[in-house]
Scaffold this motif. Structure first.
Motif, short mmCIF file in Angstrom:
data_model
loop_
_atom_site.label_atom_id
_atom_site.label_comp_id
_atom_site.label_asym_id
_atom_site.label_seq_id
_atom_site.Cartn_x
_atom_site.Cartn_y
_atom_site.Cartn_z
N ILE A 141 0.82 -1.21 0.00
CA ILE A 141 0.00 0.00 0.00
C ILE A 141 0.86 1.27 0.00
O ILE A 141 0.43 2.32 -0.46
N LEU A 142 2.09 1.13 0.47
CA LEU A 142 2.97 2.31 0.53
C LEU A 142 3.77 2.47 -0.76
O LEU A 142 4.24 3.55 -1.08
N THR A 143 3.93 1.37 -1.48
CA THR A 143 4.89 1.34 -2.58
C THR A 143 4.41 2.09 -3.82
O THR A 143 3.26 1.98 -4.22
N ILE B 62 11.99 11.16 3.02
CA ILE B 62 12.84 9.96 2.98
C ILE B 62 12.15 8.69 3.43
O ILE B 62 12.74 7.62 3.34
N CYS B 63 10.95 8.77 3.93
CA CYS B 63 10.22 7.55 4.32
C CYS B 63 10.41 6.52 3.21
O CYS B 63 10.06 6.76 2.06
N ALA B 64 11.00 5.39 3.56
CA ALA B 64 11.38 4.40 2.56
C ALA B 64 10.21 3.51 2.14
O ALA B 64 10.40 2.60 1.35
N HIS B 65 9.04 3.80 2.67
CA HIS B 65 7.87 2.96 2.35
C HIS B 65 8.17 1.49 2.64
O HIS B 65 7.82 0.62 1.87
N CYS B 66 8.86 1.27 3.75
CA CYS B 66 9.29 -0.09 4.06
C CYS B 66 8.28 -0.84 4.93
O CYS B 66 8.32 -2.05 5.04
N GLY B 67 7.40 -0.10 5.57
CA GLY B 67 6.36 -0.74 6.37
C GLY B 67 6.82 -1.28 7.71
O GLY B 67 6.06 -1.96 8.39
N LEU B 68 8.04 -0.96 8.11
CA LEU B 68 8.51 -1.48 9.40
C LEU B 68 7.78 -0.85 10.58
O LEU B 68 7.89 -1.32 11.70
N CYS B 69 7.05 0.22 10.31
CA CYS B 69 6.30 0.84 11.40
C CYS B 69 4.94 0.16 11.61
O CYS B 69 4.29 0.41 12.63
N SER B 70 4.52 -0.69 10.68
CA SER B 70 3.15 -1.24 10.74
C SER B 70 2.78 -1.82 12.08
O SER B 70 1.85 -1.36 12.74
N PRO B 87 1.08 3.33 9.87
CA PRO B 87 1.40 4.72 10.21
C PRO B 87 1.84 5.55 9.01
O PRO B 87 1.34 6.65 8.77
N SER B 88 2.77 5.02 8.24
CA SER B 88 3.27 5.79 7.11
C SER B 88 2.15 6.11 6.12
O SER B 88 2.07 7.22 5.60
N TYR B 89 1.27 5.16 5.90
CA TYR B 89 0.17 5.40 4.96
C TYR B 89 -0.71 6.54 5.45
O TYR B 89 -1.14 7.40 4.67
N TYR B 130 10.07 2.54 16.13
CA TYR B 130 10.24 1.33 15.32
C TYR B 130 10.67 1.61 13.89
O TYR B 130 10.93 0.69 13.12
N CYS B 131 10.73 2.89 13.54
CA CYS B 131 11.13 3.26 12.18
C CYS B 131 12.64 3.46 12.14
O CYS B 131 13.21 4.15 12.97
N PRO B 132 13.31 2.85 11.16
CA PRO B 132 14.76 3.00 11.08
C PRO B 132 15.22 4.46 10.98
O PRO B 132 16.32 4.80 11.42
N PHE B 133 14.38 5.32 10.42
CA PHE B 133 14.75 6.73 10.33
C PHE B 133 14.29 7.52 11.55
O PHE B 133 14.51 8.73 11.63
N GLY B 134 13.57 6.86 12.44
CA GLY B 134 13.02 7.59 13.58
C GLY B 134 11.88 8.51 13.19
O GLY B 134 11.64 9.53 13.83
N ILE B 135 11.16 8.14 12.14
CA ILE B 135 10.04 8.98 11.71
C ILE B 135 8.89 8.77 12.68
O ILE B 135 8.39 7.67 12.82
N ASP B 136 8.50 9.84 13.34
CA ASP B 136 7.50 9.76 14.39
C ASP B 136 6.17 10.26 13.84
O ASP B 136 5.92 11.45 13.76
N MET B 137 5.32 9.30 13.46
CA MET B 137 4.06 9.67 12.84
C MET B 137 3.12 10.36 13.83
O MET B 137 2.21 11.06 13.42
N GLY B 138 3.34 10.13 15.12
CA GLY B 138 2.54 10.82 16.12
C GLY B 138 2.78 12.33 16.03
O GLY B 138 1.84 13.13 16.08
#
Ligand code: SF4
Ligand code: SF4
Lengths: 225, 463
Positions: A141-143, B62-70, B87-89, B130-138
């Protein structure tokens, strides 16, 4: 052609790369704003530094954070991919021969079989990163197409270099393509999401300072990443 | 119709406006008007250009759209891993889209943004760890809330809440007189059992200035009495301010940054006016977050610190128990299994996890940790204003599932929950899911367990 891509074009690519990443880092730091970010960077430099270093360090260690441990498969892919991506080109024998020939110095090198293994590892990891994007709904969904393009830019130098080294097909062709692919990647770094090459450190340092100063750091509590 | 009568871009600044909004039951007319509210695209883009700097801009880019925050997000887990809850979505499809379109978004889109900002994120900040970049969606969603507020796309209760702060400097309509009267009333009410009990108002140079959550004087005044009893027992020299006693901030949940500033400045004024040594705030998470952690920045204090050192109630209590100012009767310690709800706002976002454990070590014989816990704990399910928004009640109830399961896994039936939002969420989760648990603030538990010094006990009348 060879002279051109390894001469002026290489200069240009490296120039854009180095200046580009410096500009990105400087702009990032200049854009930090204690009031907007709500982090008192200036008032607490030592807490900030501690938070920043911890925040970068734990994330550079495989399985060093809860998140890395939570996704072991992805962690392995991630570290293989990034390690190979950075380590291989710098210590490759052929690259260092070129370096010695042009600039009269070279770095220690890895043997060709090791380089081969690393190259294959990067390509396989890259392939899995692509499959992951297709297979997992939360990543799908992000890609966007852009994400695939970036993987392609990153893998291309490895694939073409591999083909050239093993003389698969037309050596000259693959060699030139390889050099161009490498230069495209260098130029792309400052201008695309690949800027995370440097912004990873900036961003991690920032969130580290945030926790190190504002969110618990001043209470003497280090965050357990 | 660009601007509604009730739903518009202007914040509430008078009692009359507040009354009008309040009398619109459940915000029926308000939400109806919202359907026609225009988006001021120029203002939206202007605000973004002025405030979307390094940190947020880089995160977005830079959010890599990796989904590691899910899996870090309790709402993603509670909604059967719905990809729309990644979160990223949630940020890419709102803020990301607004930026891509340079602010040119319409009413429908803003409805989606509002729904996402208040019903798909409680700003618990867990994903950032939990995001490798430390992106804080909050932090990002909180920023989005600010944009929404500026455009009038804000849930009815949030608009009221921020209006309350603007008019009353409290999240509820409590005047200075109401507050002072409640203090006097509670002191009188409990004086018989606790001779000499006082709730001193506006005393100068006290050691402690105590501040609260408006819900206490409004709905549970006993809480105030309990605080007084414990200070009395510990022999503290304390006071409450007549003005600037409210630490909470619905304005923070609403994204009304101007009201946030007004609110915390009222507390800082009290600190300076009364010249107390330190401030202690009641068992509330977001109150501490707003006034102590974020507040100094809204007020423009470059040190990032409140004018006097400020402490959460658990810090004061841990110290009182450690130093023996309050002694626990070993026979009265909690015997049954008991767990502790780590509030995001003062545990993850202020580093007080150890303090909470220290307290539990003094009062509980069978303390059971939730998994995960401390700064990695999940949101109670009702944070960031989620508890209070009628429109999203169903989504909130779904969100409670994660906490329910965490609590059940511990085997404990009692949950210590020193945070108003968590307390409410746990109460509601019992109401909705009927799992047979109880929940409590610390104050009533401690009063039950404490050894009351002889001289503080009521003297028996000589017969
Ligand atoms: S973990 Fe970070 S980089 Fe990956 S999708 Fe989530 S926010 Fe983006
Ligand atoms: S801040 Fe909390 S609720 Fe919001 S997206 Fe992140 S984990 Fe989910």
């Amino acid at each position: 052609m060879y002279e051109f891509v390894t001469g002026p074009l290489a200069w240009l690519a490296f120039g854009i790369f180095f200046i580009g990443v410096i500009v990105r880092a400087v702009n990032y730091i200049r854009g930090l704003d204690w009031k907007l970010d709500r982090v008192a960077y200036g008032a607490n430099p030592s807490h900030g530094a501690r938070g920043a270093i911890r925040s970068i360090f734990f994330w550079l260690v495989p399985f060093g954070t809860r998140s890395w441990r939570f996704y072991p498969g992805m962690t392995v892919l991630f570290f293989i991919f990034h390690f190979g991506l950075i380590f291989t080109p710098i210590f490759l024998r052929a690259h260092n021969m070129l370096l010695a020939e042009r600039w009269g110095f070279s770095l220690p090198t890895i043997s060709d079989p090791v380089a081969d293994i690393l190259t294959i590892a990067v390509m396989v990891a890259g392939l899995f990163l692509i499959l992951r994007r297709i297979a997992l709904p939360e990543v799908r969904i992000l890609t966007t197409a852009y994400d695939y393009l970036l993987i392609a830019i990153a893998i291309a130098p490895f694939l073409t270099g591999f083909l050239a080294f093993h003389h698969v097909g037309d050596y000259r062709f693959w060699l030139i393509t390889h050099i161009l692919a490498g230069e495209i990647m260098l130029i792309a770094i400052p201008f695309t999401k690949l800027s995370h090459f440097v912004l990873f450190f900036c961003s991690r340092a920032q969130i580290g300072m945030d926790y190190g100063i504002k969110r618990g750091g001043l209470k003497g509590k280090d965050l357990a990443w | 119709m660009p601007e509604g009568k009730l739903c518009n871009k202007t914040p509430i600044n008078t009692k009359e406006e507040l009354q009008a909004l309040l009398s619109d039951k459940s915000g029926k007319q308000y939400y109806e008007e919202m359907k026609h509210l225009d988006v001021d695209q120029e203002k939206l883009w202007g605000t973004i250009q002025k405030t979307l700097k390094s940190r947020l801009k880089t995160w977005l880019e830079i959010c890599a759209h990796c989904g590691l925050c899910s899996d870090s997000c309790f709402l993603y887990l509670a909604n059967n891993k719905d990809p729309k809850q990644v979160p990223s979505y949630k940020v890419q499809s709102t803020l990301g889209e607004i930026v891509r379109r340079k602010g040119k978004v319409d009413n429908d889109f803003m409805h989606y943004v509002m729904e996402t900002a208040w019903s798909k994120c409680t700003c618990c900040n867990r994903c950032g760890m939990y995001c490798p970049f430390g992106i804080d969606m909050g932090i990002m969603i909180s920023y989005v809330r600010g944009l929404c507020f500026g455009q009038g796309f804000v849930p009815w209760e949030m608009k009221i809440g921020s209006g309350m702060h603007r008019v009353y400097r409290a999240q509820m309509d409590i005047t200075t007189e109401d507050w002072v009267e409640t203090c006097e009333w509670m002191a009188e009410e409990y004086e018989e059992d606790w001779p000499g009990l006082e709730i001193p108002v506006d005393k100068q140079n006290a050691d402690i200035i105590y501040t609260v959550n408006a819900r206490e004087p409004k709905h549970y005044p006993e809480d105030l009495a309990e605080a007084a009893i414990l200070f009395h027992m510990a022999g503290e020299n304390w006071t409450v301010p007549s003005m600037g006693w409210e630490e909470t901030s619905l304005a923070m949940f609403a994204g009304d940054w101007e009201a946030c500033k007004l609110q915390v400045e009222s507390v800082y004024d009290a600190m300076k006016r009364l010249n107390a040594k330190k401030m202690v705030v009641t068992e509330c998470g977001h109150a501490y977050r707003a006034t102590v952690v974020e507040g100094p920045y809204w007020a423009g204090l470059e040190s990032g610190q409140t004018p006097i050192p400020s402490f959460h109630y658990v810090e004061w209590l841990a110290e009182a128990l450690r130093t023996g100012k309050i002694k626990i009767d070993p026979a009265k310690k909690i015997k049954e299994p008991v767990t502790y709800q780590d509030s995001c706002n003062y545990i993850r976002n202020a580093g007080l996890g150890d303090v909470a454990r220290e307290i539990m070590s003094y009062i509980a014989e069978d303390f059971r940790e939730m998994e995960p816990n401390r700064e990695h704990n999940f949101c109670c399910g009702g944070g960031g204003g989620f508890n209070g928004i009628g429109l999203y009640r169903e989504q909130r109830n779904t969100g409670l599932k994660v906490k329910r399961d965490q609590i059940l896994k511990t085997g404990a039936k009692l949950v210590v929950s020193p945070c108003h939002n968590c307390w409410d969420a746990i109460r509601d989760l019992e109401e909705v899911y009927k799992v047979g648990i109880r929940w409590s603030f610390l104050k009533p538990l401690i009063i039950e367990m404490a050894i009351v010094p002889e001289h503080l006990k009521p003297q028996e009348e000589e017969a």
